[in-house]
Design an enzyme around this catalytic site. Structure first.
Site, PDB file in Angstrom:
ATOM      1  N   ASP A 192     -44.464 -33.438  30.429  1.00  0.00           N
ATOM      2  CA  ASP A 192     -45.536 -33.214  29.459  1.00  0.00           C
ATOM      3  C   ASP A 192     -46.605 -32.251  29.987  1.00  0.00           C
ATOM      4  OD1 ASP A 192     -46.816 -34.326  26.901  1.00  0.00           O
ATOM      5  OD2 ASP A 192     -48.417 -34.746  28.342  1.00  0.00           O
ATOM      6  N   GLU A 229     -42.785 -28.946  29.090  1.00  0.00           N
ATOM      7  CA  GLU A 229     -43.449 -28.619  27.830  1.00  0.00           C
ATOM      8  C   GLU A 229     -44.545 -27.594  28.086  1.00  0.00           C
ATOM      9  OE1 GLU A 229     -46.414 -29.978  24.349  1.00  0.00           O
ATOM     10  OE2 GLU A 229     -46.713 -30.410  26.460  1.00  0.00           O
TER      11      GLU A 229
HETATM   12  C1  AAO Z   1     -55.802 -38.432  21.742  1.00  0.00           C
HETATM   13  C2  AAO Z   1     -56.751 -38.089  20.614  1.00  0.00           C
HETATM   14  C3  AAO Z   1     -57.835 -37.149  21.116  1.00  0.00           C
HETATM   15  C4  AAO Z   1     -58.560 -37.760  22.319  1.00  0.00           C
HETATM   16  C5  AAO Z   1     -57.538 -38.085  23.395  1.00  0.00           C
HETATM   17  C6  AAO Z   1     -58.145 -38.769  24.619  1.00  0.00           C
HETATM   18  O1  AAO Z   1     -56.040 -37.484  19.545  1.00  0.00           O
HETATM   19  O2  AAO Z   1     -58.780 -36.930  20.061  1.00  0.00           O
HETATM   20  O3  AAO Z   1     -59.505 -36.856  22.833  1.00  0.00           O
HETATM   21  O4  AAO Z   1     -56.536 -38.957  22.849  1.00  0.00           O
HETATM   22  O5  AAO Z   1     -58.762 -39.952  24.259  1.00  0.00           O
HETATM   23  C7  AAO Z   1     -50.888 -36.518  22.272  1.00  0.00           C
HETATM   24  C8  AAO Z   1     -51.660 -36.201  20.992  1.00  0.00           C
HETATM   25  C9  AAO Z   1     -53.143 -36.104  21.250  1.00  0.00           C
HETATM   26  C10 AAO Z   1     -53.655 -37.346  21.965  1.00  0.00           C
HETATM   27  C11 AAO Z   1     -52.906 -37.409  23.294  1.00  0.00           C
HETATM   28  C12 AAO Z   1     -53.321 -38.577  24.188  1.00  0.00           C
HETATM   29  O6  AAO Z   1     -51.182 -34.975  20.464  1.00  0.00           O
HETATM   30  O7  AAO Z   1     -53.793 -35.997  19.980  1.00  0.00           O
HETATM   31  O8  AAO Z   1     -55.062 -37.252  22.178  1.00  0.00           O
HETATM   32  O9  AAO Z   1     -51.484 -37.574  22.997  1.00  0.00           O
HETATM   33  O10 AAO Z   1     -53.202 -39.773  23.541  1.00  0.00           O
HETATM   34  C13 AAO Z   1     -51.846 -28.668  23.755  1.00  0.00           C
HETATM   35  C14 AAO Z   1     -51.091 -28.825  25.058  1.00  0.00           C
HETATM   36  C15 AAO Z   1     -49.783 -29.556  24.898  1.00  0.00           C
HETATM   37  C16 AAO Z   1     -49.940 -30.846  24.100  1.00  0.00           C
HETATM   38  C17 AAO Z   1     -50.583 -30.494  22.770  1.00  0.00           C
HETATM   39  C18 AAO Z   1     -50.794 -31.709  21.887  1.00  0.00           C
HETATM   40  O11 AAO Z   1     -50.900 -27.561  25.666  1.00  0.00           O
HETATM   41  O12 AAO Z   1     -49.293 -29.853  26.195  1.00  0.00           O
HETATM   42  O13 AAO Z   1     -51.871 -29.875  23.017  1.00  0.00           O
HETATM   43  N1  AAO Z   1     -48.672 -31.578  23.930  1.00  0.00           N
HETATM   44  C19 AAO Z   1     -48.339 -32.730  24.804  1.00  0.00           C
HETATM   45  C20 AAO Z   1     -47.611 -33.825  24.062  1.00  0.00           C
HETATM   46  C21 AAO Z   1     -48.562 -34.509  23.114  1.00  0.00           C
HETATM   47  C22 AAO Z   1     -49.666 -35.207  23.906  1.00  0.00           C
HETATM   48  C23 AAO Z   1     -50.061 -34.483  25.121  1.00  0.00           C
HETATM   49  C24 AAO Z   1     -49.478 -33.312  25.522  1.00  0.00           C
HETATM   50  C25 AAO Z   1     -51.018 -35.138  26.009  1.00  0.00           C
HETATM   51  O14 AAO Z   1     -46.471 -33.329  23.467  1.00  0.00           O
HETATM   52  O15 AAO Z   1     -47.898 -35.426  22.271  1.00  0.00           O
HETATM   53  O16 AAO Z   1     -50.844 -35.350  23.082  1.00  0.00           O
HETATM   54  O17 AAO Z   1     -50.258 -36.019  26.855  1.00  0.00           O
HETATM   55  C26 AAO Z   1     -52.584 -24.157  21.122  1.00  0.00           C
HETATM   56  C27 AAO Z   1     -52.171 -24.095  22.572  1.00  0.00           C
HETATM   57  C28 AAO Z   1     -51.370 -25.285  23.002  1.00  0.00           C
HETATM   58  C29 AAO Z   1     -52.071 -26.571  22.588  1.00  0.00           C
HETATM   59  C30 AAO Z   1     -52.282 -26.525  21.063  1.00  0.00           C
HETATM   60  C31 AAO Z   1     -52.916 -27.797  20.534  1.00  0.00           C
HETATM   61  O18 AAO Z   1     -51.448 -23.901  20.267  1.00  0.00           O
HETATM   62  O19 AAO Z   1     -51.403 -22.949  22.804  1.00  0.00           O
HETATM   63  O20 AAO Z   1     -51.217 -25.279  24.400  1.00  0.00           O
HETATM   64  O21 AAO Z   1     -51.231 -27.676  22.936  1.00  0.00           O
HETATM   65  O22 AAO Z   1     -53.113 -25.408  20.778  1.00  0.00           O
HETATM   66  O23 AAO Z   1     -54.205 -27.884  20.944  1.00  0.00           O
HETATM   67  C32 AAO Z   1     -51.102 -21.226  17.039  1.00  0.00           C
HETATM   68  C33 AAO Z   1     -50.837 -20.757  18.449  1.00  0.00           C
HETATM   69  C34 AAO Z   1     -50.529 -21.936  19.358  1.00  0.00           C
HETATM   70  C35 AAO Z   1     -51.663 -22.875  19.302  1.00  0.00           C
HETATM   71  C36 AAO Z   1     -51.726 -23.352  17.878  1.00  0.00           C
HETATM   72  C37 AAO Z   1     -52.743 -24.413  17.632  1.00  0.00           C
HETATM   73  O24 AAO Z   1     -49.879 -21.610  16.464  1.00  0.00           O
HETATM   74  O25 AAO Z   1     -49.767 -19.873  18.441  1.00  0.00           O
HETATM   75  O26 AAO Z   1     -50.295 -21.518  20.684  1.00  0.00           O
HETATM   76  O27 AAO Z   1     -51.996 -22.279  17.001  1.00  0.00           O
HETATM   77  O28 AAO Z   1     -54.031 -23.905  17.835  1.00  0.00           O
END
Ligand code: AAO
Length: 472
Positions: A192, A229
């Protein structure tokens, strides 16, 4: 670390998102094993913070003890053993980047105390010195700008307490965390949030992992399969290519690439490096994942179970084509993107491969269920004899091992199509199953380099055959 140690004749992985260990063990024995799937990716099995039952609470580690809503240590071990026994590997979703969200204290899903306010995780143990907060210079302590590689790696991802993988102590704990799964017979890891860790640190950690366990039936020379990832859709300083030296990387561009071509399947012929994607040996590909099917983690149009027709044609294409190592998403229905899994597990083996209790089970769908058999039997071949029909229809062979035809059109596609398969009569695995001396569904005859196809529209708009599954 780039090759999945699949059993001979098996191929492709299924992500059984949020399935319990007990349900996965049964799925291996009744479905994934007999249908020759290569592996199952399981949801994070380690102790997590209890936030409110959301699916994402499992991405908030409290300790590396195996206990949460999927089951306990013994149930995990039993699952891996039973899946290996039927030739299905286990890939574990691991979270080395961080612990739980900041603030508050309590006990995790395994009963272990933690204090996220003072950064104290006695279950590992980790304390303040093991965290990255001192290396982060944003005012919030969180990642504020993906254009700055330093903060992406040293600051908190959505306030998740960030571990410093640069220290010897943290590296040692992470190596132990992953090695415990290898000891139990697992064959690889979905790692992750790798964008948020320094590549050099991951190289060291993965390099210290044990070879796959001989006592679980492996040869002793195989490395764990690593797929990291990293969401790289362009436009950021951190790229997926920085991570290919020590494992594969999830190719997120593929989701958009196939998703925008559901009505022009012929454009997919050369999907891969020609489209600016990772090399075939470096990529893990998928039509959608557990994040982007619900609006988390990455943007653009992705095809999910809600567009079932397109999902069937694209999944068949992905499993049939030779670019990347494919993963099929298996989901549950939801209306709220935060919603956790249904209270009961899928079951559904009463007289076939149904699916119950609010689960989707895409991997059991008629069009998709036999793709493991196909993939496993064409290993080592490339795409040959690409051809196109007039109405969004494509067909291709995998050398002299397999052939598939995908009907993205609005009526039956029948006729004679060129193939590199040897003469014979084969079970159409997209329409039925092989039996001891025949097939439950229609057959496809190949003679003189021509396959006689009749691919329907409707429930299963695909036909595929392999030399391993003949009609006689
Ligand atoms: C939860 C709550 C939060 C709270 C947190 C802590 O929702 O509000 O602050 O707890 O209390 C998952 C959920 C999260 C959750 C977390 C922990 O999705 O909502 O937070 O569990 O419980 C980034 C990372 C990537 C990550 C993704 C979700 O780089 O690694 O965010 N994925 C993994 C898992 C996922 C998990 C985690 C990581 C954490 O698969 O299930 O989170 O363990 C851009 C960036 C990306 C970024 C995205 C989202 O993407 O490039 O790196 O991913 O934004 O922020 C265009 C662009 C594209 C961009 C996109 C969105 O398409 O081309 O690049 O727009 O802006």
């Amino acid at each position: 670390q780039w090759e999945a140690a699949y059993a001979p004749g098996h191929g492709g992985m299924v992500h059984l998102f949020e399935w319990s260990h007990a349900a996965i063990a049964e799925e291996c024995e009744k479905m994934l094993g007999p249908k020759k799937w290569g592996a199952v990716q399981v949801s994070p099995p380690t102790e997590n913070r209890l936030v409110g039952g959301q699916w994402w609470e499992r991405y908030q580690p409290i300790s590396y003890k195996l206990e949460n809503r999927s089951g306990n240590h013994q149930e995990f071990a039993d699952m891996v053993r039973r899946c290996n026994a039927v030739g299905v590997r286990t890939f574990v979703d691991v979270i080395p980047n961080h612990m739980c969200g900041g603030g508050g204290s309590g006990t995790g899903s395994g009963g272990t105390f933690f204090d996220a306010g003072s950064l104290d995780f006695p279950g590992v143990p980790y304390s303040r010195n093991d965290m990255n907060d001192n290396n982060c210079y944003t005012s919030s302590g969180n990642i504020e700008n993906y254009g700055d590689a330093n903060q992406v790696r040293n600051c908190r991802l959505v306030n998740l307490i960030d571990l410093n993988q640069g220290t010897e102590y943290v590296r040692g704990k992470l190596v132990d965390y992953l090695n415990q799964f290898i000891d139990l017979g697992a064959a690889g890891f979905r790692v992750d949030a790798c964008k948020h860790m320094w590549p050099g640190d991951l190289d060291v950690i993965f390099g210290r992992l044990k070879n796959l366990n001989v006592r679980s039936g492996f040869k002793g020379t195989e490395r764990p399969f690593i797929f990291q990832e990293v969401i790289d859709q362009g436009g950021e300083p951190i790229t997926a290519n920085e991570y290919t030296g020590f494992g594969r990387v999830t190719e997120f561009k593929y989701c958009m690439g196939v998703g925008s071509n559901t009505n022009s399947l012929k454009h997919l012929a050369n999907i891969g490096p020609d489209w600016g994607y990772l090399s075939p040996m470096s990529s893990v590909v998928f039509v959608n994942n557990h994040d982007n099917q619900r609006g988390h983690g990455g943007g653009g149009h992705v095809v999910t179970f809600e567009e079932s027709w397109a999902l069937k044609t694209l999944t068949t294409f992905m499993m049939g084509h030779d670019y990347g190592e494919p993963r099929v998403m298996s989901s549950y229905y939801f209306s709220d993107p935060d919603e956790g899994p249904p209270g009961w597990q899928p079951n559904g083996f009463n007289g076939g491969f149904g699916c119950e209790n609010g689960w989707v089970c895409e991997h059991r769908w008629r069009a998709i269920q036999n793709l493991g058999m196909f993939r496993g039997s064409v290993f080592g071949t490339g795409v040959t004899k690409w051809s196109e029909g007039w109405d969004n229809q494509i067909a291709f062979s995998r050398g002299n091992k397999g052939f598939m035809a995908i009907n993205g059109g609005s009526s039956n596609w029948s006729g004679s199509i060129a193939t590199s398969m040897p003469d014979g009569e084969y079970c159409d695995l997209g329409q039925g199953d092989p039996t001891d001396g025949g097939c439950t569904g229609p057959t496809i005859r190949v003679s003189g380099g021509q396959a006689q196809i009749n691919v329907p529209t409707g429930d299963s708009p695909v036909s595929y055959i392999s030399v391993s599954y003949t009609a006689t």
